[in-house]
Each structure stands twice: as structure tokens, then as C-alpha cells.
Design a protein around this motif. Structure first.
Motif, PDB file in Angstrom:
ATOM      1  N   HIS A  59      -7.733  -5.890   8.896  1.00 48.39           N
ATOM      2  CA  HIS A  59      -6.321  -6.274   8.828  1.00 48.39           C
ATOM      3  C   HIS A  59      -5.959  -7.251   9.948  1.00 48.39           C
ATOM      4  O   HIS A  59      -6.508  -7.171  11.054  1.00 48.39           O
ATOM      5  N   ASP A  63      -1.633   5.876   8.886  1.00 49.79           N
ATOM      6  CA  ASP A  63      -0.246   5.724   8.424  1.00 49.79           C
ATOM      7  C   ASP A  63       0.114   6.796   7.401  1.00 49.79           C
ATOM      8  O   ASP A  63      -0.486   6.834   6.319  1.00 49.79           O
ATOM      9  N   THR A 111      -7.495  -3.535   3.487  1.00 51.31           N
ATOM     10  CA  THR A 111      -6.221  -3.844   2.848  1.00 51.31           C
ATOM     11  C   THR A 111      -6.393  -4.333   1.409  1.00 51.31           C
ATOM     12  O   THR A 111      -5.649  -3.925   0.530  1.00 51.31           O
ATOM     13  N   ASP A 118      -9.360   2.028  12.251  1.00 53.44           N
ATOM     14  CA  ASP A 118      -8.105   1.741  11.575  1.00 53.44           C
ATOM     15  C   ASP A 118      -8.135   2.448  10.218  1.00 53.44           C
ATOM     16  O   ASP A 118      -8.677   1.925   9.241  1.00 53.44           O
ATOM     17  N   HIS A 127       2.971   6.556   6.163  1.00 51.71           N
ATOM     18  CA  HIS A 127       3.885   5.804   5.285  1.00 51.71           C
ATOM     19  C   HIS A 127       3.137   4.963   4.242  1.00 51.71           C
ATOM     20  O   HIS A 127       3.749   4.160   3.554  1.00 51.71           O
ATOM     21  N   LYS A 128       1.846   5.159   4.148  1.00 51.40           N
ATOM     22  CA  LYS A 128       1.126   4.477   3.066  1.00 51.40           C
ATOM     23  C   LYS A 128       0.808   5.508   1.973  1.00 51.40           C
ATOM     24  O   LYS A 128       1.703   5.929   1.267  1.00 51.40           O
ATOM     25  N   LEU A 156       0.823  -1.212   0.000  1.00 48.88           N
ATOM     26  CA  LEU A 156       0.000   0.000   0.000  1.00 48.88           C
ATOM     27  C   LEU A 156       0.858   1.264   0.000  1.00 48.88           C
ATOM     28  O   LEU A 156       0.389   2.332   0.346  1.00 48.88           O
ATOM     29  N   GLY A 171       3.624   1.957  13.342  1.00 47.33           N
ATOM     30  CA  GLY A 171       2.766   1.557  12.223  1.00 47.33           C
ATOM     31  C   GLY A 171       1.331   1.349  12.655  1.00 47.33           C
ATOM     32  O   GLY A 171       0.997   1.416  13.849  1.00 47.33           O
ATOM     33  N   GLY A 172       0.486   1.087  11.664  1.00 45.74           N
ATOM     34  CA  GLY A 172      -0.929   0.884  11.933  1.00 45.74           C
ATOM     35  C   GLY A 172      -1.162  -0.290  12.874  1.00 45.74           C
ATOM     36  O   GLY A 172      -2.117  -0.281  13.669  1.00 45.74           O
ATOM     37  N   SER A 173      -0.305  -1.297  12.804  1.00 43.56           N
ATOM     38  CA  SER A 173      -0.483  -2.457  13.692  1.00 43.56           C
ATOM     39  C   SER A 173      -0.385  -2.013  15.142  1.00 43.56           C
ATOM     40  O   SER A 173      -1.214  -2.391  15.986  1.00 43.56           O
TER      41      SER A 173
END
Ligand code: PLP
Length: 472
Positions: A174, A285, A231, A256, A287-288, A77, A135-137
Motif C-alpha cells: 500500500h 483495520d 490492496t 500490514d 473498519h475494513k 475495502l 487507520g492502517g496508514s
């Protein structure tokens, strides 16, 4: 080699690498692990190789890396490479300020506060705050931990028996929610996967049923984790309706938005997240879709005091935290101790683009995803495999006249595509069907790239159907 020469050598490699994205070349070096191990020397030596050796090692690393900055890279992503963010990453590493205290990261603290406050405004948390995470996690895990502390105040300190707690997510959520359920002490089995509608959105009526059923079975509903941008299909759950259920049922509502959060910049597309202001917490995120290098991710919370309780360490860390800086130190909102400055690269990129630049980025990506979808729909050997809400485009090859089962055909096709190395795209499942999931999340992608990509997919599909061997 002196410092200046070494830095010049590194700068030259960076410039060459950045320019290489516009030259003919592969995305995927495509070496199987065994042969890579054979040809590369990656052992750490007893006697060092010296600084010249470091340049050779870096050359080997660059040539054996997946070229995620190339526009043909559409696999996860994220993708592409943006210069301001890259500069922020380099300088953050060079200055190496740790984010736990203002004392050790003065301007970094102001920057991170600014970023978090602005993201909270966009989400609709006027008094909100948060932290940057890995991160998203981890953002999802923090949301669930806050849900826990909210439901059972003091559980952060006293511990928690989560075996009779239930967490609700959509069937297409996710996998990080499962990981987080383990970490917070609820366990995978107590994550209830709620039915989705045909577009992949969590169904509010099914959520109501599942919550009622869980209560009947003696479980306490702890929280709902909704997804804004799933996702695989890029579906956005109906936040407003889900939030209302959470409020009625006294459940924490975490969203999320790791993948879809950037829609909030766009006047055209922000309605995908209508109702987000009713959430208790959100992860998003950068970073996506926003293209900031890994990692850069925000966890945002409406009532920051809960996060602060969760991360409270009283006077234990007297070597770092002092009362005078109580309202300045970001380490009081984080589960980490030493923490990278991930804010600088996002802030720099944001200063360069402004909100308007982000909106343009999102709208441009949606336009290109529309173009890709239309090209697929117009092609006799391709078919869309899901409706579209975001820039995920799920499709498959089917020329309508093959005996090969379509799942096998598309799995083989994708494998050959990756081996050829010119394009990278994800293989995923929609229901029982194997699909190619391409995403538009890379600034270099234009219509020519997308045309070339579909040509490659169709050519390889035709070759598989004709029983031709893979190209060398
Ligand atoms: C919807 C969603 N949530 C969470 C995550 C996890 O994010 P991260 O990789 O930043 O931990 C992903 C990753 O792709 C995702 O798609």
C-alpha cells in the motif's frame, strides 16, 4: 423544536436511511462537482439558520451521499452498516470521552485494553499491547517509527538521519508505506520495492538479494513491511520466511494486516497469516472487513515498551498525566492527545457476534468471493485477471472480438457503471492491465447481488463494444 423532537427527527432519518438499503435505488448519486455546487447551498451563514435548518441540511447531505450501506457498494475495502457498531459510534460521540486518560474515559479505557489484548492474543503476542489509530496508514507509520527507535535507541528524543536507511516492501504494498517513510525521515527513495511472485506475494529470495545489495551500497536495512492482504489482489506475503530473514538481518518486521487481519478469526483461513507471531508489530483495520464504521484500526506491538518510549512525554503534560495513573492511561501509548473512543463500536459489535460470529463473517465472504470467481470463469465475456487468496476479485470484460484496446474498454465500462449509479466497484491495475476490482466486504452482498452486478458489467461492456452511447 425541543430536544426530544429533534432527537426523534434524527432517529427517523436514521431508520429511513438504514431501511433504504433494501429498497430500489442508486448507490452513487453521481452528480459532477460543478453541478452539485450549483444546486446545493453549503455556505456557512452569518446569521444561523436555527435547528430546523439543521434537519434540512441533513436531508440534503443524506440524499447526496454515496450509499455505502447498500450491498451494491463494492468499491473500497469496506462497506455495509452494522447496527451494534453504529450504536457504539453514536454513543461514543455523544459521551465524548477522550481516550488519553483513565480519569476522562474510565470504561472506554477498559474496553480499549480488552480489545487490544484480545487482538494481541489472536496475533500471537502474549505480552503485547498497542493503541487504536486513525487507520492502517498510521499503523504502518507507527510500526516504522518503532523500528527506528529499536534500531537507534534514543532517536525519538535526539532526532534521526534516515538518509542511509532502507525499508523493504513488496511491489504491491500500500502507498501508505511511502507516506510513512517520509514522516519518519527515511524518504520515499529509500523504500525498496521487492519483487513479487505471480500471485502478488513478496519473494523471500528477492528480499535477501535486495537487503544484500542495500548493504553493499552502504545502506542500513531498517525494516520490512510485509502485507497480509494486498490492496488490489488480496495477496498474503509469506510471513514466516520473511520473519526469518528479518531476524537474521536484525531488521524490524512489521506486518500490514489492515485488510487481511480478520482471517485470524477463521479456522479455515487463518493459515494465510502463518508466522504472524514472529512479527514485531502489526496493524489491523476493524473498519475494513470487520465492517465497523470508519475509523477503527489497531496497531499491535510485541514489546510494548518500545511504543511507550516512542510516545513518552515525561512530565511535560502535567495537566493530564499523573504518576498514580501511570499504568492506566492509554495516552502513554499514543501519538495523539485528544482521541476519539473508537473502541466502543468495535467492542459492542464483538460482544454481539463473539469470535464465532467474526469467523462466520469471514468464511461467508470467502464463499461469496468463490461464487463470484466461478461466475466470472464460467462467462464467455469475462476473465479473471489474478489468482485469488482473499475476497478481492480482479477481472475484466473481454468478449474476444473487439478492436477496442481492452484497457480503454474496461476503463470506459467502469466509468459508465459508476455513472449509471447502481453498482460501485474499483478500477485498478494488475501489471499493465486495467481491471475491475470487486471485493466482498459488505454484509448485504449475496448471490443475487453478484449476479446482477455481473449482468450490468456484461451489458455495459456489450454496449461499449457496439458503440452505443451511455444510458442517461
Ligand atoms: C493493505 C493496506 N494497508 C493499509 C491501508 C491504509 O489503511 P487506512 O485507509 O485505514 O489508512 C490500506 C487501505 O486500503 C490497505 O489496503
Amino acid at each position: 423544536m425541543d430536544t426530544g423532537t429533534f432527537i426523534d427527527e434524527i432517529a427517523r432519518r436514521l431508520t429511513d436511511y438504514i431501511h433504504s438499503k433494501d429498497e430500489p435505488g442508486q448507490v452513487n448519486p453521481g452528480q459532477p462537482m460543478n453541478s452539485l455546487r450549483r444546486v446545493l447551498d453549503v455556505q456557512v451563514p452569518v446569521e444561523g439558520h436555527g435547528i430546523n435548518g439543521a434537519l434540512d441540511d441533513l436531508d440534503a447531505f443524506i440524499s447526496n451521499s454515496v450509499k455505502t450501506h447498500r450491498p451494491e457498494f463494492m468499491n473500497p475495502l469496506w462497506g455495509g452498516l452494522s447496527l451494534p457498531a453504529l450504536a457504539g459510534e453514536i454513543i461514543a460521540t455523544a459521551t465524548n470521552n477522550s481516550m488519553y486518560t483513565y480519569e476522562l474515559s474510565p470504561m472506554g479505557t477498559l474496553i480499549e485494553q480488552t480489545i487490544l489484548n484480545r487482538m494481541c492474543e489472536l496475533v500471537g503476542f502474549p505480552d503485547g499491547f498497542g493503541t487504536l489509530t486513525t487507520g492502517g496508514s498510521n499503523g504502518n507509520m507507527l510500526g516504522m517509527l518503532c523500528a527506528r527507535e529499536n534500531a537507534l535507541p534514543g532517536s525519538t528524543k535526539q532526532g534521526f538521519d534516515g538518509r542511509n536507511m532502507a525499508i523493504f516492501v513488496s511491489k504491491e504494498a500500500h502507498y501508505s508505506v511511502l507516506m510513512a517513510a517520509n514522516v519518519i525521515g527515511v524518504g520515499h527513495q529509500n523504500v525498496v520495492k521487492v519483487q513479487c511472485d505471480e500471485d502478488g506475494r513478496m519473494r523471500p529470495d528477492s528480499l535477501r538479494e535486495e537487503v544484500a545489495f542495500a548493504r553493499q551500497e552502504g545502506f542500513t536495512p531498517l525494516c520490512v513491511v510485509a502485507t497480509s492482504g494486498t490492496t488490489v489482489r488480496g495477496a498474503f506475503d509469506p510471513l514466516s520466511e520473511l520473519a526469518d530473514i528479518c531476524h537474521e538481518e536484525h531488521m524490524w518486521f512489521h506486518v500490514d494486516a489492515a485488510w487481511g487481519g480478520a482471517c485470524l478469526f477463521s479456522n479455515q483461513h487463518r493459515s494465510l497469516m502463518d508466522g504472524i507471531e514472529k512479527a514485531d508489530s502489526v496493524c489491523w483495520d476493524a473498519h475494513k472487513m470487520m465492517g465497523v464504521p470508519l475509523v477503527c484500526s489497531a496497531f499491535l506491538i510485541k514489546r510494548p515498551s518500545i511504543l511507550r518510549t516512542l510516545c513518552g512525554h515525561v512530565t511535560t503534560a502535567h495537566y493530564l498525566f499523573h504518576d498514580a495513573a501511570e499504568n492506566e492511561d492509554l495516552g502513554r501509548y499514543s501519538l495523539q492527545c485528544g482521541r476519539r473512543n473508537d473502541a466502543l463500536k468495535l467492542w459492542l459489535e464483538w460482544r454481539v457476534r463473539g469470535d464465532a460470529g467474526w469467523a462466520k463473517l469471514v468464511d461467508g465472504y470467502m464463499d461469496r468471493a468463490n461464487y463470484l470467481q466461478k461466475s466470472i470463469e464460467d462467462h464467455p465475456s469475462l476473465e479473471m485477471m489474478s489468482s485469488r487468496m482473499w475476497t478481492n476479485v480482479c477481472f475484466r470484460y473481454d468478449n474476444g472480438s473487439t478492436e477496442i484496446p481492452l484497457n480503454d474498454l474496461n476503463a470506459t465500462l467502469r466509468h459508465r457503471l459508476i455513472q449509471e449509479g447502481q453498482y460501485m466497484v474499483s478500477r485498478s491495475n494488475v501489471g499493465e492491465d486495467v481491471v475491475l476490482r470487486s471485493v466482498i466486504s459488505n454484509q448485504g452482498v449475496d448471490h443475487d447481488i453478484l449476479d446482477g452486478f455481473l449482468e450490468a458489467v456484461v451489458r455495459i461492456g456489450d454496449e461499449v463494444v457496439a458503440g452505443m452511447p451511455p444510458r442517461a
